[in-house]
Design a protein around this motif. Structure first.
Motif, mmCIF file in Angstrom:
data_model
loop_
_atom_site.group_PDB
_atom_site.id
_atom_site.type_symbol
_atom_site.label_atom_id
_atom_site.label_comp_id
_atom_site.label_asym_id
_atom_site.label_seq_id
_atom_site.Cartn_x
_atom_site.Cartn_y
_atom_site.Cartn_z
ATOM 1 N N PHE A 1 0.834 -1.198 0.000
ATOM 2 C CA PHE A 1 0.000 0.000 0.000
ATOM 3 C C PHE A 1 0.874 1.256 0.000
ATOM 4 N N THR A 2 1.998 1.218 0.735
ATOM 5 C CA THR A 2 2.903 2.372 0.754
ATOM 6 C C THR A 2 3.540 2.588 -0.608
ATOM 7 N N SER A 3 3.978 1.508 -1.250
ATOM 8 C CA SER A 3 4.581 1.669 -2.577
ATOM 9 C C SER A 3 3.544 2.143 -3.590
ATOM 10 N N THR A 4 2.282 1.776 -3.373
ATOM 11 C CA THR A 4 1.211 2.283 -4.231
ATOM 12 C C THR A 4 1.089 3.795 -4.076
ATOM 13 N N ALA A 5 1.251 4.291 -2.844
ATOM 14 C CA ALA A 5 1.240 5.741 -2.624
ATOM 15 C C ALA A 5 2.387 6.408 -3.364
ATOM 16 N N ILE A 6 3.559 5.779 -3.375
ATOM 17 C CA ILE A 6 4.686 6.308 -4.147
ATOM 18 C C ILE A 6 4.310 6.367 -5.625
ATOM 19 N N GLY A 7 3.628 5.324 -6.114
ATOM 20 C CA GLY A 7 3.209 5.322 -7.511
ATOM 21 C C GLY A 7 2.308 6.489 -7.849
ATOM 22 N N PHE A 8 1.365 6.795 -6.970
ATOM 23 C CA PHE A 8 0.502 7.958 -7.195
ATOM 24 C C PHE A 8 1.325 9.248 -7.192
ATOM 25 N N ALA A 9 2.261 9.363 -6.236
ATOM 26 C CA ALA A 9 3.077 10.576 -6.153
ATOM 27 C C ALA A 9 3.947 10.747 -7.401
ATOM 28 N N VAL A 10 4.472 9.649 -7.917
ATOM 29 C CA VAL A 10 5.253 9.713 -9.154
ATOM 30 C C VAL A 10 4.363 10.136 -10.317
ATOM 31 N N SER A 11 3.159 9.563 -10.388
ATOM 32 C CA SER A 11 2.258 9.899 -11.498
ATOM 33 C C SER A 11 1.806 11.354 -11.443
ATOM 34 N N GLU A 12 1.860 11.964 -10.253
ATOM 35 C CA GLU A 12 1.491 13.369 -10.097
ATOM 36 C C GLU A 12 2.707 14.293 -10.138
ATOM 37 N N ASN A 13 3.851 13.713 -10.519
ATOM 38 C CA ASN A 13 5.099 14.481 -10.666
ATOM 39 C C ASN A 13 5.535 15.155 -9.366
ATOM 40 N N LEU A 14 5.226 14.537 -8.256
ATOM 41 C CA LEU A 14 5.664 15.056 -6.966
ATOM 42 C C LEU A 14 7.054 14.550 -6.593
ATOM 43 N N LEU A 15 7.462 13.464 -7.218
ATOM 44 C CA LEU A 15 8.799 12.914 -6.995
ATOM 45 C C LEU A 15 9.121 11.942 -8.114
ATOM 46 N N SER A 16 10.370 11.484 -8.126
ATOM 47 C CA SER A 16 10.846 10.480 -9.075
ATOM 48 C C SER A 16 11.535 9.374 -8.292
ATOM 49 N N VAL A 17 11.510 8.163 -8.837
ATOM 50 C CA VAL A 17 12.193 7.074 -8.136
ATOM 51 C C VAL A 17 13.705 7.281 -8.129
ATOM 52 N N LEU B 1 12.487 1.387 -2.449
ATOM 53 C CA LEU B 1 11.413 0.550 -2.972
ATOM 54 C C LEU B 1 11.850 -0.898 -3.163
ATOM 55 N N SER B 2 13.087 -1.093 -3.577
ATOM 56 C CA SER B 2 13.568 -2.433 -3.935
ATOM 57 C C SER B 2 14.377 -3.092 -2.829
ATOM 58 N N MET B 3 14.378 -2.534 -1.621
ATOM 59 C CA MET B 3 15.107 -3.096 -0.479
ATOM 60 C C MET B 3 16.602 -3.228 -0.776
ATOM 61 N N THR B 4 17.158 -2.232 -1.459
ATOM 62 C CA THR B 4 18.595 -2.243 -1.768
ATOM 63 C C THR B 4 19.246 -0.958 -1.262
ATOM 64 N N ALA B 5 18.863 -0.547 -0.051
ATOM 65 C CA ALA B 5 19.352 0.729 0.484
ATOM 66 C C ALA B 5 20.810 0.685 0.889
ATOM 67 N N GLY B 6 21.362 -0.509 1.102
ATOM 68 C CA GLY B 6 22.780 -0.631 1.445
ATOM 69 C C GLY B 6 23.065 -0.700 2.931
ATOM 70 N N GLN B 7 22.036 -0.615 3.781
ATOM 71 C CA GLN B 7 22.249 -0.755 5.219
ATOM 72 C C GLN B 7 22.331 -2.231 5.593
#
Length: 499
Positions: free
Chosen positions: A87-103, A132-138
């Motif tokens: 559900f959180t990643s879906t929110a990111i998808g909406f924000a990307v589609s509204e040009n509020l951010l980029s991946v 998003l892809s669990m590759t943050a490096g921590q």
């Protein structure tokens, strides 16, 4: 008015209105599914010894089978743990589609006031896509920061040991940071941001989401939704972002979000990989599965499994530690039950399936002798363990007061109640529940002999059952408490005996 009746009236008055915007229903055979195959699937679930709470099975966009094991019910939501991540990643998808951010945006760009004194090269490199892809490096996951305040600040101060994008590490805190980013760019919590974009179009209501000390939805866990709500999200993804003829999310985002970005277990053998649904690739807070499927995945068996090749979705809520076994039941029984074409009507199997679905139940507590009276020679109310626990019996009900919090149990039956006592929780962060209403419960008790009392409490809006075993020996009391994850022991004296 009796204790039990008053509790049932309180519980009934607090029930949400039933959602009238349900998914369309159909019969299995009309959608190319064998009713007998679904019956075999349910039989396998029950024979497996697993505790399933509910499932909703869709084929061709219609519900062909759904079931709740009593006391779980369609109108009750449940904590879905890491299924929240999708559900959180879906929110990111909406924000990307509204040009509020980029991946490709860098994580540090959203939090200039929370950065450590020295920003390492790897931290500077970390992007939204890495989260998003669990590759943050921590490494390890910085989950310990949830024990304190300022989660985002501590996340950014946590060492980044590997180059972002190169290694998979399951990390719930990266999803929290995605939630924090959505709140940064929209000014709304994820729950509120998704309401007009996702929840209202899909008629998803009466839900809630835990929050951090900073007032941000936890993102990676803590969402409570109904089983059918989960199925609706799966159907939205199956339909490539379209709902009732309207494109809610771009098809390109659905494709990107469900395509593997990293292999979780690069070193296992091909033979091992073929058996492992956790080794098929990780997407944007979504797991790839065997059989060309993908899923949202939460602890203790909360699943949304999307099967594009079969035009099918199954949503599951459960309390199960062997989640691979849970998924394998879907592959072993439901996959072969689905055919490419409609099947001939099978009234006998359809009727048997309806009857089986209506009779699903988790048995309440059962004693050796159902007529056994508690503690012969003693009264009906007890103060135990230095006043921390008290018991009161009335007819076939039991009220357990646990350090000022009331819990209700029916004798060898499920009794509905509500409590302020916090439920068992894998995250163990009590503050995140501070905006929640009282917790709904179903409790059942039995006497296994004259000295031993067993109480089972289902926090019905979580996966968890808390079990309390009380042993009375003379004037001593010994309590063993198990919450599905941990045991604890208490001992003391019976300090009063009210007759």
């Amino acid at each position: 008015m009796t204790l039990g009746l008053s509790l049932l009236l309180i519980y009934a008055c607090n029930q949400p209105a039933k959602n009238t915007d349900s998914l369309p229903r159909s019969t299995p055979e009309k959608e190319g599914v064998s009713s007998q195959g679904i019956l075999d699937f349910i039989a396998a679930v029950e024979q497996s010894g697993q505790e399933w709470h509910s499932f909703v099975f869709l084929r061709h966009g219609k519900v062909v089978a759904e079931g709740w094991w009593n006391p779980y019910q369609p109108e009750l939501k449940q904590t879905v743990y890491s299924t929240s991540k999708t559900f959180t990643s879906t929110a990111i998808g909406f924000a990307v589609s509204e040009n509020l951010l980029s991946v490709d945006d860098k994580v540090i760009s959203f939090f200039p006031d929370l950065l450590p004194d020295t920003v390492s090269p790897y931290l500077a490199q970390m992007s939204v896509k890495n989260l998003l892809s669990m590759t943050a490096g921590q490494n390890p996951e910085p989950f310990s920061i949830t024990r304190g305040e300022e989660w985002a600040k501590h996340f950014l101060a946590y060492p980044v040991t590997d180059e972002p994008g190169t290694k998979f590490l399951y990390n719930s805190m990266v999803t929290y940071m995605l939630s924090a980013i959505v709140q940064k760019v929209t000014g709304e919590r994820v729950l509120d941001y998704l309401r007009p974009r996702l929840f209202e179009p899909l008629a998803i209501r009466d839900i809630d989401w835990e929050i951090s000390p900073e007032g941000i939805n936890t993102g990676g866990w803590g969402l409570r939704v109904h089983t059918e709500d989960m199925a609706k999200l799966g159907l939205l993804y199956l339909q490539k972002g379209k709902w009732n003829g309207k494109q809610l999310l771009p098809e390109s985002w659905i494709e990107e979000a469900t395509t593997a970005k990293i292999v979780q277990k690069p070193d296992i053998s091909p033979e091992e990989r073929e058996k492992d649904d956790w080794a098929q690739g990780y997407c944007y807070q979504i797991w790839r599965c065997r059989n060309n499927a993908f899923r949202a995945d939460g602890a203790f068996g909360q699943f949304i499994v999307v099967m594009p090749d079969r035009d099918a979705v199954i949503a599951i809520q459960a309390n199960e530690s062997n989640m691979q076994k849970e998924l394998s039941l879907v592959w072993d029984y439901l996959l072969p039950a689905m055919q490419d074409n409609d099947l001939p009507e099978n009234k006998a199997s359809e009727t048997a399936l309806k009857q089986k679905l209506a009779s699903l139940a988790i048995a309440p507590a059962r004693g050796i002798d159902s007529d056994l009276q508690p503690l012969p020679g003693k009264g009906s109310a007890y103060q135990l363990v230095d006043g921390k626990i008290s018991l009161r019996f009335g007819g076939d009900t039991c009220l357990l007061d646990w350090m000022g919090k009331s819990l209700y149990f029916g004798k060898e039956r499920w009794l509905a109640g509500e409590t302020q006592k916090l439920p068992p929780n894998l995250i163990k962060n009590d503050a995140s529940f501070r905006e929640f209403p009282p917790f709904k419960t179903f409790g059942s008790y039995c006497w296994t002999d004259e000295q031993n009392l067993s109480l089972y409490l289902k926090y019905i809006e979580t996966p968890h059952t808390q079990r309390v075993e009380l042993n009375f020996t003379g004037d001593s009391i010994h309590a063993k408490i198990y919450d599905g994850m941990n045991y604890s022991l208490l001992s003391g004296k019976i300090t009063s005996d009210t007759r």
